[in-house]
Design a protein around this motif. Structure first.
Motif, PDB file in Angstrom:
ATOM      1  N   VAL A   1     -16.847  35.544  63.368  1.00 58.81           N
ATOM      2  CA  VAL A   1     -16.667  34.906  64.675  1.00 58.81           C
ATOM      3  C   VAL A   1     -17.221  33.517  64.700  1.00 58.81           C
ATOM      4  O   VAL A   1     -16.586  32.672  65.011  1.00 58.81           O
ATOM      5  CB  VAL A   1     -17.161  35.787  65.525  1.00 58.81           C
ATOM      6  N   ASN A   2     -18.328  33.338  64.073  1.00 57.77           N
ATOM      7  CA  ASN A   2     -19.154  31.909  64.226  1.00 57.77           C
ATOM      8  C   ASN A   2     -18.253  31.053  63.453  1.00 57.77           C
ATOM      9  O   ASN A   2     -18.017  30.065  63.862  1.00 57.77           O
ATOM     10  CB  ASN A   2     -20.293  32.184  63.325  1.00 57.77           C
ATOM     11  N   LEU A   3     -17.728  31.328  62.185  1.00 56.01           N
ATOM     12  CA  LEU A   3     -17.105  30.271  61.604  1.00 56.01           C
ATOM     13  C   LEU A   3     -15.728  29.986  61.939  1.00 56.01           C
ATOM     14  O   LEU A   3     -15.476  28.784  62.130  1.00 56.01           O
ATOM     15  CB  LEU A   3     -16.733  31.004  59.917  1.00 56.01           C
ATOM     16  N   ASP A   4     -14.930  30.937  62.756  1.00 57.42           N
ATOM     17  CA  ASP A   4     -13.818  30.648  63.480  1.00 57.42           C
ATOM     18  C   ASP A   4     -14.029  29.692  64.496  1.00 57.42           C
ATOM     19  O   ASP A   4     -13.214  28.729  64.957  1.00 57.42           O
ATOM     20  CB  ASP A   4     -13.112  32.018  63.831  1.00 57.42           C
ATOM     21  N   VAL A   5     -14.965  29.954  65.465  1.00 55.88           N
ATOM     22  CA  VAL A   5     -15.460  29.188  66.418  1.00 55.88           C
ATOM     23  C   VAL A   5     -15.690  27.782  66.147  1.00 55.88           C
ATOM     24  O   VAL A   5     -15.155  26.899  66.907  1.00 55.88           O
ATOM     25  CB  VAL A   5     -16.416  29.833  67.388  1.00 55.88           C
ATOM     26  N   ALA A   6     -16.461  27.586  65.083  1.00 58.25           N
ATOM     27  CA  ALA A   6     -16.852  26.464  64.393  1.00 58.25           C
ATOM     28  C   ALA A   6     -15.724  25.747  64.006  1.00 58.25           C
ATOM     29  O   ALA A   6     -15.663  24.216  64.186  1.00 58.25           O
ATOM     30  CB  ALA A   6     -17.998  26.590  63.520  1.00 58.25           C
ATOM     31  N   LEU A   7     -14.678  26.214  63.428  1.00 57.49           N
ATOM     32  CA  LEU A   7     -13.599  25.614  62.996  1.00 57.49           C
ATOM     33  C   LEU A   7     -12.749  24.969  63.943  1.00 57.49           C
ATOM     34  O   LEU A   7     -12.266  23.791  64.031  1.00 57.49           O
ATOM     35  CB  LEU A   7     -12.581  26.454  62.087  1.00 57.49           C
ATOM     36  N   ALA A   8     -12.759  25.811  65.087  1.00 58.79           N
ATOM     37  CA  ALA A   8     -12.057  25.273  66.306  1.00 58.79           C
ATOM     38  C   ALA A   8     -12.491  24.195  67.008  1.00 58.79           C
ATOM     39  O   ALA A   8     -11.934  23.326  67.452  1.00 58.79           O
ATOM     40  CB  ALA A   8     -11.750  26.595  67.328  1.00 58.79           C
ATOM     41  N   LEU A   9     -13.889  24.221  67.136  1.00 58.07           N
ATOM     42  CA  LEU A   9     -14.762  23.128  67.732  1.00 58.07           C
ATOM     43  C   LEU A   9     -14.592  21.884  66.907  1.00 58.07           C
ATOM     44  O   LEU A   9     -14.537  20.841  67.477  1.00 58.07           O
ATOM     45  CB  LEU A   9     -16.177  23.601  67.783  1.00 58.07           C
ATOM     46  N   GLN A  10     -14.720  21.939  65.441  1.00 54.98           N
ATOM     47  CA  GLN A  10     -14.493  20.801  64.711  1.00 54.98           C
ATOM     48  C   GLN A  10     -13.224  20.056  64.960  1.00 54.98           C
ATOM     49  O   GLN A  10     -13.075  18.986  64.998  1.00 54.98           O
ATOM     50  CB  GLN A  10     -14.507  21.302  63.341  1.00 54.98           C
ATOM     51  N   LYS A  11     -12.302  21.192  65.073  1.00 55.30           N
ATOM     52  CA  LYS A  11     -10.895  20.443  65.335  1.00 55.30           C
ATOM     53  C   LYS A  11     -10.892  19.788  66.466  1.00 55.30           C
ATOM     54  O   LYS A  11     -10.075  18.575  66.722  1.00 55.30           O
ATOM     55  CB  LYS A  11      -9.692  21.539  65.497  1.00 55.30           C
ATOM     56  N   LEU A  12     -11.533  20.220  67.686  1.00 56.25           N
ATOM     57  CA  LEU A  12     -11.504  19.512  69.034  1.00 56.25           C
ATOM     58  C   LEU A  12     -12.247  18.271  68.961  1.00 56.25           C
ATOM     59  O   LEU A  12     -11.629  17.255  69.423  1.00 56.25           O
ATOM     60  CB  LEU A  12     -11.966  20.558  70.032  1.00 56.25           C
ATOM     61  N   LEU A  13     -13.196  18.268  68.290  1.00 55.00           N
ATOM     62  CA  LEU A  13     -14.156  17.123  68.185  1.00 55.00           C
ATOM     63  C   LEU A  13     -13.480  15.957  67.482  1.00 55.00           C
ATOM     64  O   LEU A  13     -13.524  14.904  67.863  1.00 55.00           O
ATOM     65  CB  LEU A  13     -15.638  17.556  67.641  1.00 55.00           C
ATOM     66  N   LYS A  14     -12.902  16.304  66.433  1.00 59.07           N
ATOM     67  CA  LYS A  14     -11.997  15.241  65.566  1.00 59.07           C
ATOM     68  C   LYS A  14     -10.883  15.057  66.205  1.00 59.07           C
ATOM     69  O   LYS A  14     -10.634  13.747  66.307  1.00 59.07           O
ATOM     70  CB  LYS A  14     -11.591  16.041  64.382  1.00 59.07           C
ATOM     71  N   GLU A  15      -9.983  15.754  66.886  1.00 59.45           N
ATOM     72  CA  GLU A  15      -8.841  15.233  67.131  1.00 59.45           C
ATOM     73  C   GLU A  15      -8.731  14.660  68.598  1.00 59.45           C
ATOM     74  O   GLU A  15      -7.982  14.027  68.853  1.00 59.45           O
ATOM     75  CB  GLU A  15      -7.774  16.629  67.117  1.00 59.45           C
ATOM     76  N   LYS A  16      -9.501  15.226  69.605  1.00 64.04           N
ATOM     77  CA  LYS A  16      -9.548  14.986  71.080  1.00 64.04           C
ATOM     78  C   LYS A  16     -10.920  13.899  70.985  1.00 64.04           C
ATOM     79  O   LYS A  16     -10.347  12.633  72.044  1.00 64.04           O
ATOM     80  CB  LYS A  16      -9.997  15.988  71.858  1.00 64.04           C
ATOM     81  N   ALA A  17     -11.730  13.756  70.625  1.00 64.14           N
ATOM     82  CA  ALA A  17     -12.703  12.906  70.412  1.00 64.14           C
ATOM     83  C   ALA A  17     -13.048  11.927  69.429  1.00 64.14           C
ATOM     84  O   ALA A  17     -13.825  10.810  69.796  1.00 64.14           O
ATOM     85  CB  ALA A  17     -14.104  13.407  70.923  1.00 64.14           C
ATOM     86  N   GLY A  18     -12.236  12.071  68.233  1.00 60.94           N
ATOM     87  CA  GLY A  18     -12.440  11.075  67.371  1.00 60.94           C
ATOM     88  C   GLY A  18     -14.072  11.298  66.760  1.00 60.94           C
ATOM     89  O   GLY A  18     -14.453  10.114  66.044  1.00 60.94           O
ATOM     90  N   ILE A  19     -14.624  12.354  66.724  1.00 62.82           N
ATOM     91  CA  ILE A  19     -16.039  12.569  66.344  1.00 62.82           C
ATOM     92  C   ILE A  19     -16.012  12.998  64.677  1.00 62.82           C
ATOM     93  O   ILE A  19     -15.233  14.007  64.575  1.00 62.82           O
ATOM     94  CB  ILE A  19     -16.891  13.158  67.322  1.00 62.82           C
ATOM     95  N   ASP A  20     -16.801  12.408  63.933  1.00 64.70           N
ATOM     96  CA  ASP A  20     -16.858  13.315  62.525  1.00 64.70           C
ATOM     97  C   ASP A  20     -17.766  14.200  62.948  1.00 64.70           C
ATOM     98  O   ASP A  20     -18.974  14.493  63.133  1.00 64.70           O
ATOM     99  CB  ASP A  20     -18.139  12.186  62.003  1.00 64.70           C
ATOM    100  N   ALA A  21     -16.813  15.517  62.796  1.00 66.46           N
ATOM    101  CA  ALA A  21     -17.538  16.854  62.919  1.00 66.46           C
ATOM    102  C   ALA A  21     -17.839  17.395  61.583  1.00 66.46           C
ATOM    103  O   ALA A  21     -16.706  17.769  60.688  1.00 66.46           O
ATOM    104  CB  ALA A  21     -16.900  17.750  63.759  1.00 66.46           C
ATOM    105  N   ILE A  22     -19.075  17.947  61.147  1.00 68.41           N
ATOM    106  CA  ILE A  22     -19.082  18.537  59.903  1.00 68.41           C
ATOM    107  C   ILE A  22     -19.834  19.828  59.871  1.00 68.41           C
ATOM    108  O   ILE A  22     -20.505  19.867  60.944  1.00 68.41           O
ATOM    109  CB  ILE A  22     -20.353  17.508  58.912  1.00 68.41           C
ATOM    110  N   LEU A  23     -19.122  20.655  59.102  1.00 67.64           N
ATOM    111  CA  LEU A  23     -19.659  22.119  59.171  1.00 67.64           C
ATOM    112  C   LEU A  23     -20.638  22.342  58.173  1.00 67.64           C
ATOM    113  O   LEU A  23     -20.413  21.944  56.757  1.00 67.64           O
ATOM    114  CB  LEU A  23     -18.458  23.044  58.802  1.00 67.64           C
TER     115      LEU A  23
END
Ligand SMILES: [Zn+2]
Length: 406
Positions: A210-232
């Motif tokens: 669950v944690n990884l799946d939510v983290a990947l979804a969050l990473q996508k949002l941060l990158k695509e919507k906000a242009g933030i470097d999101a690193i896992l």
């Protein structure tokens, strides 16, 4: 002229791993390495075991020093010279300062250096000093931000930033805020992984998934919507030691650190969302949760107290709490659109090992309870996981917007 380290090192990690008393508790320092790159010099002290250390500056001649506590020097090192062929570094000396403290002193010409950084790496434990001279061009971003990177001395130099102005009124605020940079890089930490599943729900759903799946979804949002470097900290089902997770954040010069977890409680009726920042807590249920997340005993949590007291004084508590509150509020709001009964358990301080060592505002989010059947059923769905990511994203963005208002 005094130059502040780019990130004042926390320097408070201590030992509670070696609980068993031994004849000589000192770790032996056996090796000193140095590497000169075109735009910085790295000095590495190999010691193999976690030790507390402090660092600072001395003048006449200018020196950067690191004192390693509970350490002894292999006599072979004492008499050696360590030439470094750059004009901004003079002699390097290492000595047994007291019976239990080893001092490494690096002579530097402070007028010629732009910044330096003292930090540690694990597996095996070692101290690193990176010294960056003036007038070198900032290197390009060393690795694609979405690639996991090895924690070795061969990692590329950190991207440089200007030394912060020494305004005492700014003490205690984040570097991002001091420099008016906003937030560029966020490290997202999916809790557990590999042989450590975390909590397992009644139906068999594992927390790490669950944690990884939510983290990947969050990473996508941060990158695509906000242009933030999101690193896992991990991008697949692998284990990363807790201590290494903030080291990754520090090395990546992250502005924020968000660790994602799913909760467990003895009382299976208990449910809801809670968000933590690093602090000491008298609350037994918080201590129990921290023990589970730390993969340690509640007794060890007690032993962490002294260490924590020191660390907490140096941490970005206010900023972390602020970030935690915004994430908590937005996460509850997002999840309640799918689960109206979801409880807001609030923001709390807790002694979470994964938050120790972060040099940036750091929080741990328990998105819902896997131990609660209703919430476990929701956590299985794509919709609920996406809402969790969206809620955390909204909280982060609200926090970032608040930085602009100072
Ligand atoms: Zn967890």
């Amino acid at each position: 002229m005094r130059i502040r380290p780019l990130f004042p090192v926390l320097a408070c990690l201590s030992v509670f791993l070696s609980a068993a008393p031994q004849d000589d508790p000192r770790v032996e320092i056996v090796n000193l390495r140095r590497y000169t790159y075109s735009n910085f010099t790295r000095i590495v002290l190999d010691m193999g075991k976690l030790r507390e250390y402090t660092s600072g500056q001395l003048q006449d001649p200018g020196r950067i020093y690191v004192d390693v506590l509970q350490a002894k020097l292999n006599p072979v090192l004492q008499s050696q010279s360590y030439p470094v062929k750059v004009e901004y570094i003079g002699q390097i000396r290492i000595s047994q300062k007291t019976t239990s403290t080893v001092r490494l002193a690096v002579e530097v010409d402070f007028s010629r250096i732009q910044s330096y950084r003292v930090y540690h790496l694990f597996d095996p434990f070692r101290l690193v000093i990176d010294i960056t001279p003036r007038d070198t061009k900032a290197p390009p971003s060393p690795t694609p931000p979405d690639k996991a990177f090895p924690l070795t001395d061969k990692t590329q130099p950190p991207v440089k930033r200007e030394v912060a102005p020494q305004d005492p009124s700014l003490a205690g605020t984040s570097l991002a805020r001091q420099l008016g940079l906003g937030v560029r890089t966020i490290v997202i930490d999916p809790g557990h992984g590999g042989p450590r599943p975390g909590t397992i729900g009644k139906s068999g759903l594992q927390e790490k998934t669950v944690n990884l799946d939510v983290a990947l979804a969050l990473q996508k949002l941060l990158k695509e919507k906000a242009g933030i470097d999101a690193i896992l900290t991990r991008e697949s089902d692998v284990d990363v030691p807790l201590e290494n997770r903030t080291v990754i954040a520090n090395q990546k010069r992250a502005d924020l650190f968000v660790s994602i977890h799913s909760n467990a409680h003895r009382d299976r009726k208990r449910g809801g969302v809670e968000t933590f920042f690093l602090n000491i807590s008298p609350d037994l249920s918080v201590i129990e949760l921290a023990a589970a997340e730390n993969a340690t005993s509640t007794k060890n949590i007690g032993e962490m107290k002294t260490i924590l007291q020191k660390i907490v004084r140096n941490s970005k508590i206010q900023e972390s709490r602020d970030l935690a509150e915004r994430i908590q509020k937005n996460l509850v709001k997002a999840l309640s659109s799918d689960l109206p009964s979801i409880k807001n358990l609030g923001v709390k301080g807790g002694p979470f090992w994964v938050l120790i060592g972060g040099e940036m505002p750091s929080v741990l989010v328990e998105i819902s309870h896997l131990s609660n059947a209703k919430e476990e059923a929701k956590l299985k769905t794509r919709k609920y996981r996406d809402l969790a990511a969206q809620g955390i994203y909204d909280g982060i963005m609200e926090y970032i917007r608040s930085l602009g208002k100072g």
